[in-house]
Motif scaffolding. Structure first.
Motif, PDB file in Angstrom:
ATOM      1  N   SER A 422      -5.146   2.357  -7.355  1.00 47.75           N
ATOM      2  CA  SER A 422      -5.442   2.076  -5.954  1.00 47.75           C
ATOM      3  C   SER A 422      -5.475   0.571  -5.740  1.00 47.75           C
ATOM      4  CB  SER A 422      -6.782   2.708  -5.534  1.00 47.75           C
ATOM      5  OG  SER A 422      -7.842   2.190  -6.331  1.00 47.75           O
ATOM      6  N   ASN A 423      -5.145   0.160  -4.514  1.00 46.03           N
ATOM      7  CA  ASN A 423      -4.999  -1.272  -4.229  1.00 46.03           C
ATOM      8  C   ASN A 423      -5.568  -1.611  -2.864  1.00 46.03           C
ATOM      9  OD1 ASN A 423      -3.936  -4.006  -4.275  1.00 46.03           O
ATOM     10  ND2 ASN A 423      -2.381  -3.258  -2.849  1.00 46.03           N
ATOM     11  N   GLN A 424      -6.435  -2.633  -2.840  1.00 44.61           N
ATOM     12  CA  GLN A 424      -6.891  -3.235  -1.594  1.00 44.61           C
ATOM     13  C   GLN A 424      -6.510  -4.721  -1.534  1.00 44.61           C
ATOM     14  OE1 GLN A 424     -11.055  -1.790  -2.330  1.00 44.61           O
ATOM     15  NE2 GLN A 424     -10.959  -1.272  -0.148  1.00 44.61           N
ATOM     16  N   GLY A 425      -5.796  -5.194  -2.552  1.00 44.44           N
ATOM     17  CA  GLY A 425      -5.418  -6.597  -2.603  1.00 44.44           C
ATOM     18  C   GLY A 425      -3.967  -6.786  -2.209  1.00 44.44           C
ATOM     19  N   THR A 426      -3.307  -7.764  -2.854  1.00 44.50           N
ATOM     20  CA  THR A 426      -1.904  -8.075  -2.565  1.00 44.50           C
ATOM     21  C   THR A 426      -1.080  -7.929  -3.833  1.00 44.50           C
ATOM     22  OG1 THR A 426      -2.477  -9.631  -0.794  1.00 44.50           O
ATOM     23  CG2 THR A 426      -0.300  -9.854  -1.793  1.00 44.50           C
ATOM     24  N   ILE A 427      -0.049  -7.108  -3.750  1.00 40.00           N
ATOM     25  CA  ILE A 427       0.908  -6.947  -4.840  1.00 40.00           C
ATOM     26  C   ILE A 427       2.242  -7.458  -4.325  1.00 40.00           C
ATOM     27  CG2 ILE A 427       2.109  -5.308  -6.316  1.00 40.00           C
ATOM     28  CD1 ILE A 427      -0.388  -3.571  -6.267  1.00 40.00           C
ATOM     29  N   ILE A 449       4.663   2.472  -7.653  1.00 41.61           N
ATOM     30  CA  ILE A 449       3.991   1.190  -7.868  1.00 41.61           C
ATOM     31  C   ILE A 449       2.485   1.322  -7.682  1.00 41.61           C
ATOM     32  CG2 ILE A 449       3.738  -1.170  -6.976  1.00 41.61           C
ATOM     33  CD1 ILE A 449       6.739  -1.140  -6.439  1.00 41.61           C
ATOM     34  N   VAL A 450       2.054   1.943  -6.570  1.00 39.64           N
ATOM     35  CA  VAL A 450       0.623   2.117  -6.280  1.00 39.64           C
ATOM     36  C   VAL A 450       0.389   3.567  -5.872  1.00 39.64           C
ATOM     37  CG1 VAL A 450      -1.292   1.449  -4.769  1.00 39.64           C
ATOM     38  CG2 VAL A 450       0.307  -0.292  -5.588  1.00 39.64           C
ATOM     39  N   GLY A 451      -0.737   4.129  -6.346  1.00 41.38           N
ATOM     40  CA  GLY A 451      -1.066   5.489  -5.953  1.00 41.38           C
ATOM     41  C   GLY A 451      -1.626   5.578  -4.542  1.00 41.38           C
ATOM     42  N   TRP A 452      -2.662   4.792  -4.260  1.00 44.06           N
ATOM     43  CA  TRP A 452      -3.390   4.941  -2.992  1.00 44.06           C
ATOM     44  C   TRP A 452      -3.846   3.580  -2.488  1.00 44.06           C
ATOM     45  CZ3 TRP A 452      -8.908   4.259  -2.471  1.00 44.06           C
ATOM     46  CH2 TRP A 452      -9.432   4.651  -1.229  1.00 44.06           C
ATOM     47  N   MET A 453      -3.839   3.427  -1.161  1.00 46.87           N
ATOM     48  CA  MET A 453      -4.305   2.177  -0.551  1.00 46.87           C
ATOM     49  C   MET A 453      -5.219   2.460   0.624  1.00 46.87           C
ATOM     50  SD  MET A 453      -0.824  -0.160  -0.645  1.00 46.87           S
ATOM     51  CE  MET A 453      -1.544  -1.516   0.278  1.00 46.87           C
ATOM     52  N   GLU A 454      -6.244   1.637   0.742  1.00 50.37           N
ATOM     53  CA  GLU A 454      -7.015   1.535   1.977  1.00 50.37           C
ATOM     54  C   GLU A 454      -7.116   0.041   2.266  1.00 50.37           C
ATOM     55  OE1 GLU A 454     -11.038   2.775   1.809  1.00 50.37           O
ATOM     56  OE2 GLU A 454     -11.344   2.153  -0.255  1.00 50.37           O
ATOM     57  N   SER A 455      -6.306  -0.432   3.189  1.00 44.46           N
ATOM     58  CA  SER A 455      -6.015  -1.843   3.417  1.00 44.46           C
ATOM     59  C   SER A 455      -5.169  -2.352   2.249  1.00 44.46           C
ATOM     60  CB  SER A 455      -7.284  -2.682   3.585  1.00 44.46           C
ATOM     61  OG  SER A 455      -7.940  -2.889   2.341  1.00 44.46           O
ATOM     62  N   GLY A 456      -4.841  -3.608   2.253  1.00 46.56           N
ATOM     63  CA  GLY A 456      -4.035  -4.176   1.184  1.00 46.56           C
ATOM     64  C   GLY A 456      -2.570  -4.314   1.570  1.00 46.56           C
ATOM     65  N   VAL A 457      -1.819  -4.984   0.677  1.00 47.09           N
ATOM     66  CA  VAL A 457      -0.417  -5.312   0.938  1.00 47.09           C
ATOM     67  C   VAL A 457       0.411  -5.008  -0.310  1.00 47.09           C
ATOM     68  CG1 VAL A 457       1.214  -7.188   1.442  1.00 47.09           C
ATOM     69  CG2 VAL A 457      -1.019  -7.140   2.584  1.00 47.09           C
ATOM     70  N   ALA A 473       0.253  16.469  -3.958  1.00 47.69           N
ATOM     71  CA  ALA A 473       0.713  16.117  -2.623  1.00 47.69           C
ATOM     72  C   ALA A 473       0.664  14.594  -2.513  1.00 47.69           C
ATOM     73  CB  ALA A 473      -0.175  16.756  -1.575  1.00 47.69           C
ATOM     74  N   TYR A 474       1.402  14.049  -1.509  1.00 51.56           N
ATOM     75  CA  TYR A 474       1.401  12.608  -1.256  1.00 51.56           C
ATOM     76  C   TYR A 474       2.001  11.842  -2.442  1.00 51.56           C
ATOM     77  CZ  TYR A 474      -2.315  14.593   1.662  1.00 51.56           C
ATOM     78  OH  TYR A 474      -3.052  15.397   2.484  1.00 51.56           O
ATOM     79  N   VAL A 475       3.306  11.953  -2.601  1.00 49.80           N
ATOM     80  CA  VAL A 475       4.017  11.309  -3.701  1.00 49.80           C
ATOM     81  C   VAL A 475       5.123  10.433  -3.115  1.00 49.80           C
ATOM     82  CG1 VAL A 475       5.207  11.634  -5.889  1.00 49.80           C
ATOM     83  CG2 VAL A 475       3.569  13.350  -5.096  1.00 49.80           C
ATOM     84  N   GLY A 476       5.171   9.161  -3.523  1.00 48.65           N
ATOM     85  CA  GLY A 476       6.167   8.249  -2.974  1.00 48.65           C
ATOM     86  C   GLY A 476       6.789   7.358  -4.034  1.00 48.65           C
ATOM     87  N   GLY A 477       7.995   6.875  -3.734  1.00 47.93           N
ATOM     88  CA  GLY A 477       8.676   6.001  -4.680  1.00 47.93           C
ATOM     89  C   GLY A 477       7.985   4.675  -4.889  1.00 47.93           C
ATOM     90  N   VAL A 478       7.319   4.160  -3.839  1.00 44.54           N
ATOM     91  CA  VAL A 478       6.555   2.908  -3.947  1.00 44.54           C
ATOM     92  C   VAL A 478       5.061   3.186  -3.872  1.00 44.54           C
ATOM     93  CG1 VAL A 478       6.077   0.677  -2.845  1.00 44.54           C
ATOM     94  CG2 VAL A 478       8.444   1.515  -3.012  1.00 44.54           C
ATOM     95  N   LEU A 479       4.635   3.919  -2.840  1.00 46.70           N
ATOM     96  CA  LEU A 479       3.212   4.204  -2.594  1.00 46.70           C
ATOM     97  C   LEU A 479       3.001   5.696  -2.447  1.00 46.70           C
ATOM     98  CD1 LEU A 479       0.287   3.283  -1.728  1.00 46.70           C
ATOM     99  CD2 LEU A 479       1.185   3.226   0.614  1.00 46.70           C
ATOM    100  N   GLY A 480       1.927   6.210  -3.123  1.00 44.23           N
ATOM    101  CA  GLY A 480       1.578   7.607  -2.912  1.00 44.23           C
ATOM    102  C   GLY A 480       1.121   7.847  -1.488  1.00 44.23           C
ATOM    103  N   GLY A 481       0.130   7.090  -1.037  1.00 50.06           N
ATOM    104  CA  GLY A 481      -0.333   7.241   0.338  1.00 50.06           C
ATOM    105  C   GLY A 481      -1.440   6.277   0.681  1.00 50.06           C
ATOM    106  N   GLU A 482      -1.717   6.200   2.002  1.00 52.75           N
ATOM    107  CA  GLU A 482      -2.839   5.384   2.486  1.00 52.75           C
ATOM    108  C   GLU A 482      -3.670   6.223   3.444  1.00 52.75           C
ATOM    109  OE1 GLU A 482      -3.500   3.954   5.716  1.00 52.75           O
ATOM    110  OE2 GLU A 482      -1.932   5.202   6.599  1.00 52.75           O
ATOM    111  N   TYR A 483      -4.886   5.745   3.660  1.00 54.56           N
ATOM    112  CA  TYR A 483      -5.783   6.556   4.458  1.00 54.56           C
ATOM    113  C   TYR A 483      -6.698   5.667   5.298  1.00 54.56           C
ATOM    114  CZ  TYR A 483      -8.914  10.437   5.640  1.00 54.56           C
ATOM    115  OH  TYR A 483      -9.641  11.377   6.306  1.00 54.56           O
TER     116      TYR A 483
END
Length: 615
Positions: A422-427, A449-457, A473-483
């Motif tokens: 999970s990521n809230q920072g900057t990648i 690259i990242v599974g889950w984000m709440e804010s972040g870049v 559920a919620y599978v992506g090539g770059v990001l799984g998902g955000e909420y």
């Protein structure tokens, strides 16, 4: 080595100008009428280039002297240092100022250069520039001039070892060294002039010294030297390359440094199969001096630590593991890579978790970590999984490639991604390849690259990984998902494969609120056993939006499931007719904006673009 000064008599005999007579010359009080100003000169330091830099005159060197800021007078020194040429006569008892430069041809120019190919002795020594400070001479005294080297010198000592041949191929720089410079002669009270590096850059092939240098407790097999223009060198530039049996070994600067006039920078290098070990000494003049503060490296442990203890500079796999172990206890520790690293045979433990998020800066510095492996079973809530488990708000991960990463994870309700669970920072500017395989992770987030984000870049990143989400559920090539909270995905691409239960997307699996995807594209293959797959995003909900995003190699829509009628705006399929990769590239660059750090670039209408620095 001890300080050496060889005193050379440059002029000692009085001659009268043919056009002058004794009566025409002034008669200084208390002195001899028409006395010649006498010069002695020494060359400070014990160098390893030609006559002058070896502190001896070989004969026929040209020297120019300037007296009282007048015109330059040329002299030729023989092997004993005697001058022949112009004589200068005392005209009164006032002190005079004298300054010298060698060779004399440098007197009438402000520019100087060193050769790119210094493998021959002649080319090597041709870059030597000597000058004196402004010397005041009182009447009746000799002008005792000390010439000092105005360039800098780099010495490379290669320690004997099982893989070191008799004549390794050594290169200094990577087409990044200034080979010319504007030189301003030393001012009053100074022994060294000042330099402004010129625009001409290149690499240097150094001169092989006739005999290896002597280094305490080291058996040196071969030594090289090069003369260089004084200049500033930035952290992470490639400084030394050694080619041995087709294998290229490189040393990159761990810190910014400055090459100063008259200083010698000595790099003693041990070549090992896994890389280079480098120790550095700076010599403050051409003979002796202390260590170079902040730049001496001892990669025996694979890393160095800054004086404040906050930053690890990492050279080897052992060094990276040492940083990782320390960061488990202090997840604010920064890390900078100076070499590519292979983690084969090791098991990686994610950095940062739900209660102790990572808040530092990990700077890949353009390098690659290969074969990172994480094998976990029965992970549960809080065990976010990736190179970094959980990345906090102020953290940055940048300029890093994970090559052939392998995540084999059995999980229950946790986010999983190669770089971060999970990521809230900057990648930023990161790339991932390899395989992410997840089982028993129903209703959770898996990304390349990242599974889950709440804010972040996530920006300027690319994944070519195989993301096997299993029943997630919620599978992506770059990001799984955000909420719920604001997230940004900008300038990212995907070219791998994604499988999952439902809500599968080329860029992201699920985006709920305040999410913005800009100038991204996917050419990856997508498969959803439970439905709702989209070329860009599996599900786009509420205030999420996309701008200038493109996909190909997927027959469905850009959004697998949209929660209102506006979803899908700004998503386009590259079909070769209405939209080509050339038109897509232009549109994505407009969306990124003129001040974007990176832009997309393609060669033709049929080729997906790649990211390049915005020039």
């Amino acid at each position: 080595m001890s300080d050496m000064k060889h005193t050379l008599i440059l002029a000692a005999t009085a001659f009268l100008f043919a056009a002058c007579t004794q009566d025409e010359l002034s008669s200084p009080t208390g002195g001899v009428e028409g006395a010649v100003l006498t010069f002695t000169a020494s060359i400070e330091g014990g160098g390893l280039t030609r006559a002058t830099v070896d502190n001896t005159w070989s004969g026929d060197e040209t020297v120019a002297l300037q007296i009282n800021a007048g015109g330059w007078l040329n002299y030729t020194a023989d092997a004993s240092g005697n001058l022949t040429g112009n004589d200068y006569y005392w005209q009164n008892t006032d002190p005079v100022t004298v300054q010298g430069i060698c060779p004399a041809t440098a007197a009438g120019s402000t520019t100087w250069s060193v050769e790119s190919d210094q493998s021959s002795y002649r080319n090597y020594q041709s870059g030597d520039l000597l000058a004196t400070g402004m010397t005041t001479v009182t009447y009746g005294s000799a002008a005792n001039l000390t010439f000092r080297h105005q360039t800098a010198k780099l010495v490379v000592n290669i320690v004997d070892g099982p893989i070191v041949p008799d004549d390794p191929e050594v290169t200094v720089g990577d087409n990044n060294l200034a080979l010319t410079g504007t030189f301003t002669k030393p001012s009053s009270g100074s022994s060294f002039g000042t330099w402004t590096p010129g625009a001409q850059t290149g690499s240097i092939t150094p001169y092989r010294l006739p005999n290896p240098n002597t280094v305490a407790e080291k058996n040196i097999k071969v030594s090289y030297a090069a003369l260089v223009i004084p200049q500033n060198l930035m952290e992470s530039i490639r400084l030394i390359s050694i080619l041995i049996n087709g294998q290229l070994y490189t040393y990159e600067l761990p810190l910014d440094i400055t090459w100063k006039p008259g200083c010698v920078y000595t790099y003693t290098i041990t070549v090992r199969a896994e890389g280079l070990e480098v120790s550095v000494d700076t010599i403050q003049d051409w003979t002796d001096g202390g260590g170079e503060s902040g730049n001496a490296t001892d990669p025996g442990d694979g890393y160095t630590v800054s004086e404040d203890g906050n930053t690890y500079t990492v050279y080897t796999a052992d060094g990276l593991m040492a940083w990782a172990e320390a960061a488990q206890g202090n997840p604010s520790l920064n890390c900078t890579l100076t070499h590519d690293i292979d983690l084969s045979g090791t098991e990686w433990e994610p950095i940062g978790d739900r209660n102790n998020v990572y808040t530092g800066t990990f700077d890949g510095n353009g390098h690659t970590i290969r074969n990172m492996a994480i094998t976990k079973e029965n992970l549960s809530f809080g065990d976010d999984c990736g190179m970094f488990g959980r990345v906090g708000t102020n953290a940055t991960i940048k300029d890093l490639t994970l090559e052939n990463v392998r995540l084999d994870v059995g999980a229950d309700g946790i986010p999983i991604g190669a770089l971060a669970g999970s990521n809230q920072g900057t990648i930023s500017n990161c790339k991932v390849s390899g395989n992410i395989s997840v089982t028993n992770n129903e209703m959770q987030y898996v990304g390349g690259i990242v599974g889950w984000m709440e804010s972040g870049v996530i920006q300027y990143c690319h994944s070519s990984a195989s993301v096997q989400g299993g029943n997630s559920a919620y599978v992506g090539g770059v990001l799984g998902g955000e909420y719920i909270t604001a997230t940004v995905i900008k300038g990212c691409s995907f070219s791998g494969s994604v499988t999952g239960d439902r809500f599968v997307g080329g860029i992201a699996g699920y985006c709920r609120s305040f999410d913005k995807k800009t100038a991204c594209y996917s050419t990856g293959s997508l498969s959803s056993t439970g439905g709702f797959a989209g070329g860009i995003v599996g599900a786009l909900q509420i205030t999420s939006e996309a701008n200038a995003c493109y996909w190909s190699n997927f027959d469905g829509e850009g959004v697998g499931y949209g929660y209102n009628s506006s979803e899908g705006t700004g998503l386009y399929k590259v079909d070769g007719t209405t939209h080509t990769w050339q038109t897509a590239t232009g549109a994505m660059n407009v969306a990124l904006g003129a001040d974007s750090e990176y832009i997309w670039e393609t060669t033709d209408a049929d080729t997906p673009p790649t990211l390049v620095k915005n020039r």
